[in-house]
Design an enzyme around this catalytic site. Structure first.
Site, PDB file in Angstrom:
ATOM      1  N   GLU A 415       0.813  -1.225   0.000  1.00  0.00           N
ATOM      2  CA  GLU A 415       0.000   0.000   0.000  1.00  0.00           C
ATOM      3  C   GLU A 415       0.844   1.271   0.000  1.00  0.00           C
ATOM      4  OE1 GLU A 415      -3.097   0.304  -0.462  1.00  0.00           O
ATOM      5  OE2 GLU A 415      -4.182  -1.426   0.319  1.00  0.00           O
ATOM      6  N   GLU A 485      -3.988 -10.525  -0.339  1.00  0.00           N
ATOM      7  CA  GLU A 485      -4.820 -10.461   0.864  1.00  0.00           C
ATOM      8  C   GLU A 485      -6.242 -10.785   0.435  1.00  0.00           C
ATOM      9  OE1 GLU A 485      -4.476  -6.720   3.023  1.00  0.00           O
ATOM     10  OE2 GLU A 485      -2.311  -6.683   2.688  1.00  0.00           O
TER      11      GLU A 485
END
Ligand code: IPT
Length: 954
Positions: A415, A485
């Site tokens: 991220e 994820e």
């Protein structure tokens, strides 16, 4: 007047990675060079700002005797000095890179040490820090060594010339905030401190400095090629392979390859003039070929998990046994892969992955997630001033971990948006190590990566990607897909895993995924049980979003792990009860089935009446076989429900699991369950106060059940409310409907029960009601019809929705209170919790428990503990049979109390046991970060009818 002074603390806000440290290199343990652990009790002084104290504490002779003490490795905020802070992606300080707040907790650490008597006087010495958060400045015997950032990365300093036989003073100043904090915005607690080992390493003359083991495997020839590059020349030996070559030279011999399923390691040695270093060599080749990730010539399927380092008391300071526990738990639950989210783990963890066998995505210590709030403006990964720091981080990871066969991917970080800095990292990594692939999720165009990786993509999109209908850049279209994820394991859940796995197993391009995440980061707390965000008075925090693991903080598996284990089991067992065969499929990528022993058993009404060994061929990966089951036992009672269960167990002890450890199982019905029947022969009679029917009495005015035989039953009525789960509530940024919120809006937690009629008929007591929330027109017309044959009591509940229902129901069933209950027995799914989209692991059988043990102690209390497909249960002196099967929960508190609780310790058990018997439960989904329940798991408000047969247990 405006000016900024240049002070000795400017390094804190310098974007540069640091100064004074040695170049990064492989992490290894020498066989003969001495080392001295400096872990232990250190003197400690906490200051509120980076410059509050001068550096005189680093001088020899400074008396720190009055200071506090802290344990190293450790975090001072977990040792009574200051508090931890939890934020997901928001920076807990103003975003003004690279500036940090004036209030910058700074911990001065001092350790005085003597060299052991046998410490050699020749050669040099290196001081190694394996992890310090977030910025440290170091002195030895009054001489400054340098400063560094990069919390979960090693830093070494040459110190030989400074050492004395006795009374060495090591001084370390640690700042909680630094420019480095901007690069470490991972979703976790902010925990300053020296949290990994500090070690002094003797470096003999002629010792190894750095080396790179290249050990590839050619699946066509079955040969491995070994070459060890070392910057100090020496010889490499591998006795089991008769290898004895110079460093830099290659040798090719027949070998057994390494894989996560068959983690064959060869012991070897690198010997230079001054040192001998043990090697653990795994031969394997990782390539991108035909749009697939292949290891040793085969496409692999990741059955993975994201692992943060966590211990409920020690934070990210983990000892070896805790790391081993993680690996053993993973192996025992059929996992084959770990993403080290979101930083390189303690190096010993990777040794364990090599040894026990886990594929690893090793992730760099890099996340700048908070910049998303300003549309990624000023993102350090797209600002050349920060590129040296990014490259430093990449190099420290790759150099440290390059000799681990388990590492198959380098991940640039998490991220962090996109930018030139990431590209520079990827280019450097590809150039330095062509034997592994590069991962990064944040760039969906895959500019820098060798895999298309996403997080929390919904099932339908994943399917589209599997079918290669997702478009995207030309490069992306040719890449395999993983979910780095998915399956957000916050609270009760995640739901929908089996549906994902079906997709992963159906499309070659889908090479599996990694559940978010391994462990709840709850902090052990005397009053709260486990603390989460906000429990330390943080000004900004993200609550229990930090408790989203497959295991609880104390490492007890939560039902999510048990479910995942079943969903990813490496052996498919599907049967046909009618023709008595079972189809066994080897779903491993490398191993045959010879390590497993199979067992059949036959159940009558859930009870095993016969069992035996089942001989299954040692199928190769991908192969299936139809295996004939024995003749069903002759004495199997007629008129009963019967089924086969086939289990795959470890045939003998392995490194990670004992003989008979269950790896996979399947069940298939033979004859269906006869439904319970009660003839409606009894006629209700009424006195002034009570109505009697069969074994039961009711309140004459309200028609409410009061007793069944000698058992008091109270408050029996329709119930649609469950204490919303984290997945029911959903994350606030989710764009699709979040039903947990709507349920509250529409008042499903405050339904009113209007009594319309109590009717005594010839063969039934009928109670008519309307169940509805204040303020809304929607309601559920609900009729309770009671009949009896004199001994048993049958309740049939008919529910007809009225009005315009736009939300599904949380649950649909009845609830009642028992004055006393403890032990529970049932025939149905078990032993653990299950919901419509989390019930793969629910095994049909006879189970027993206690009310207390039925509870799943989610760190933030919420709906839990349902058991699925229940045929009958016994509790508190009652026997309850379902028509059809039902779900039950039983607790020593009400749903309202459960809903109100914020921590485990808010729940105080009472004597009364609240029982819910449900005809339906809404699915769980994964909306706390991902998709809600799939449509097939919705509990829609529709007309329904269901019955329970109640009787007193004798
Ligand atoms: C994703 C993060 O990568 C991870 O660190 C964690 O925060 C997880 O979510 C949620 O628990 S980012 C996601 C909000 C898209």
């Amino acid at each position: 007047m405006s000016f900024r002074t240049t002070t000795a603390i400017d390094y804190v806000e310098d974007v540069a990675p640091g100064s004074g440290a040695l170049p990064p290199r492989a992490w290894y343990a020498s066989s003969d060079a001495k080392s001295l652990s400096l872990n232990g009790t250190w003197r400690f002084r906490l200051s509120p700002t980076a410059g509050a104290e001068d550096d005189s504490f680093a001088e020899p002779g400074y008396d720190a005797g009055a200071w506090a003490e802290v344990a190293v490795p450790g975090h001072w905020v977990l040792q009574g000095h200051g508090s931890p802070i939890y934020t997901n992606h928001l920076y807990p300080f103003p975003v003004d890179p690279p500036r940090v707040p004036t209030e910058n907790p700074t911990g001065d650490h001092v350790r005085v040490f003597d060299l052991p008597d046998d410490w050699p006087s020749d050669g040099g010495a290196v001081l190694r820090f394996d992890g310090v958060e977030s910025c440290a400045r170091v002195w030895l015997n009054g001489t400054e060594l340098g400063e560094f950032k990069g919390s979960r990365l090693p830093h070494e300093f040459a110190v030989g010339q400074l050492l004395k036989p006795a009374g060495n003073v090591l001084a370390v100043r640690v700042h909680q905030w630094s420019a480095g904090s901007y690069l470490e915005d991972q979703d976790q607690w902010w925990l300053p401190g020296i949290f990994r080992d500090v070690t002094l390493l003797h470096r003999p003359t002629g010792s190894v400095r750095d080396f790179f083991v290249h050990a590839s495997y050619d699946h066509v020839t079955g040969e491995g090629t070994l070459r060890v590059d070392s910057d100090v020349e020496g010889r490499v030996t591998v006795p089991a392979l008769d290898i004895d070559v110079a460093t830099g030279e290659s040798m090719t011999v027949a070998v057994e390859p390494w894989s996560a399923e068959t983690p064959r390691l060869y012991d070897g040695r690198l010997v230079t003039e001054g040192e001998s270093v043990p090697l653990r060599i795994g031969f394997r080749t990782v390539v991108l070929e035909d749009g697939l990730i292949k290891v040793n010539g085969k496409a692999i399927l990741f059955k993975g998990v994201n692992r943060h380092e966590w211990h409920p008391e020690k934070g990210r300071a983990l000892d070896l046994e805790t790391m081993r526990e993680d690996v053993l738990l993973m192996k025992r639950h059929n996992l084959n892969a770990v993403r080290t989210s979101h930083y390189p783990p303690h190096p010993a963890f990777l040794d364990l992955c090599d040894e026990y066998g886990l594929w690893v995505i090793d992730e760099c210590d890099l996340e700048t997630h908070g910049f998303v709030e300003q549309s990624w403006r000023d993102n350090p990964v797209d600002d050349e001033r920060w590129t040296p720091a990014l490259l430093d981080r990449a190099a420290r990871m790759v150099e440290r971990d390059k000799n681990h066969p388990s590492v198959v991917f380098w991940s640039l970080g998490n991220e962090a948006g996109t930018g030139r800095g990431l590209t520079a990292m990827a280019e450097w990594i590809h150039g330095r190590d062509s034997s592994r692939l590069v991962h990064y999720e944040g760039d969906w165009n895959c500019r820098d990566t060798d895999v298309y990786s996403r997080m929390y993509a919904f099932h339908d999109e994943v399917e589209k990607i599997g079918r290669k209908l997702d478009g995207g850049t030309r490069k992306r279209r040719e890449l395999p897909f993983i979910q780095c994820e998915y399956g957000h394991a916050m609270g009760n859940g995640p739901g929908g895993l089996a549906d994902y796995q079906k997709l992963f197993e159906s499309y070659d391009r889908l090479q599996g995924g990694f559940i978010w995440e391994w462990i709840d980061h709850g902090i052990k707390h005397p009053e709260l049980g486990y603390a989460y965000g906000g429990d330390f008075g943080e000004e900004l925090h993200d609550g229990n979003f930090v408790c989203d693991g497959l295991i609880f903080p104390d490492r007890t598996p939560s039902p999510g792990l048990v479910e995942y284990k079943k969903v990813i089991e490496p052996v498919g067992i599907e049967g046909d009860g009618a023709d008595g065969t079972v189809r066994v499929t080897n779903k491993y990528d490398f191993a045959d089935l010879s390590a497993l022993a199979f067992e059949w058993s036959y159940q009558v009404d859930g009870e095993t009446v016969e069992a035996g060994a089942l001989s299954v061929p040692a199928l190769a990966p991908g192969e299936s076989a139809d295996v004939k089951l024995p003749e069903p036992p002759a004495d199997a009672r007629g008129g009963s429900e019967t089924q086969w269960t086939v289990r795959a167990l470890l045939a003998s002890d392995t490194a990670w699991g004992p003989k008979d450890h269950e790896v996979a199982w399947g069940q298939f019905p033979v004859s269906a369950r006869p439904l319970p029947a009660v003839a409606a022969t009894d006629r209700p009679t009424a006195s002034e106060e009570l109505i009697y029917l069969g074994p039961a009495s009711f309140d004459a005015r309200t028609g409410t059940l009061k007793t069944i035989g000698g058992v008091d039953v109270s408050a029996l009525r329709l119930d649609v409310w469950r204490a919303p789960t984290d997945n029911d509530d959903g994350a606030e940024w989710q764009t699709d409907t979040r039903y947990g919120m709507l349920w509250r809006k529409y008042g499903l937690h405050r339904m009113q029960h209007r009594l319309d009629a109590v009717e005594l008929g010839d063969d039934a007591l009928t109670v008519r009601t309307r169940v509805a929330p204040a303020a809304w027109e929607v309601g559920l017309s609900t009729v309770y019809r009671w009949t009896s044959d004199g001994t048993k009591l049958r309740l049939t509940v008919s529910v007809a929705p009225e009005g315009d229902w736009t939300v599904p129901l949380p649950r649909l069933g009845i609830r009642f209170a028992l004055a006393q209950a403890d032990r529970v027995k049932w025939f149905g799914g078990g032993p653990g919790e299950a919901y419509p989209d989390t019930k793969s692991a629910s095994m049909l059988g006879r189970w027993h428990s206690t009310v207390d043990e039925l509870q799943t102690p989610y760190v933030r209390p919420q709906e839990n503990g349902a058991r699925a497909d229940v045929r009958w249960m016994e509790i508190g002196g009652l026997r309850i049979e379902g028509d059809p099967e039902f779900w039950f929960t039983a607790r020593r508190w009400t749903t309202e109390q459960l809903d109100a609780a914020r921590h485990r310790t808010d729940l105080t058990p009472g004597d009364t046991v609240w029982v819910n018997l449900d005809h339906g439960q809404h699915g769980i989904g994964s909306q706390s970060c991902g998709p809600g329940p799939l449509p097939q798991y919705f509990l829609r408000a529709e007309p329904a009818e269901f019955s329970f047969v109640l009787s007193e247990v004798n």
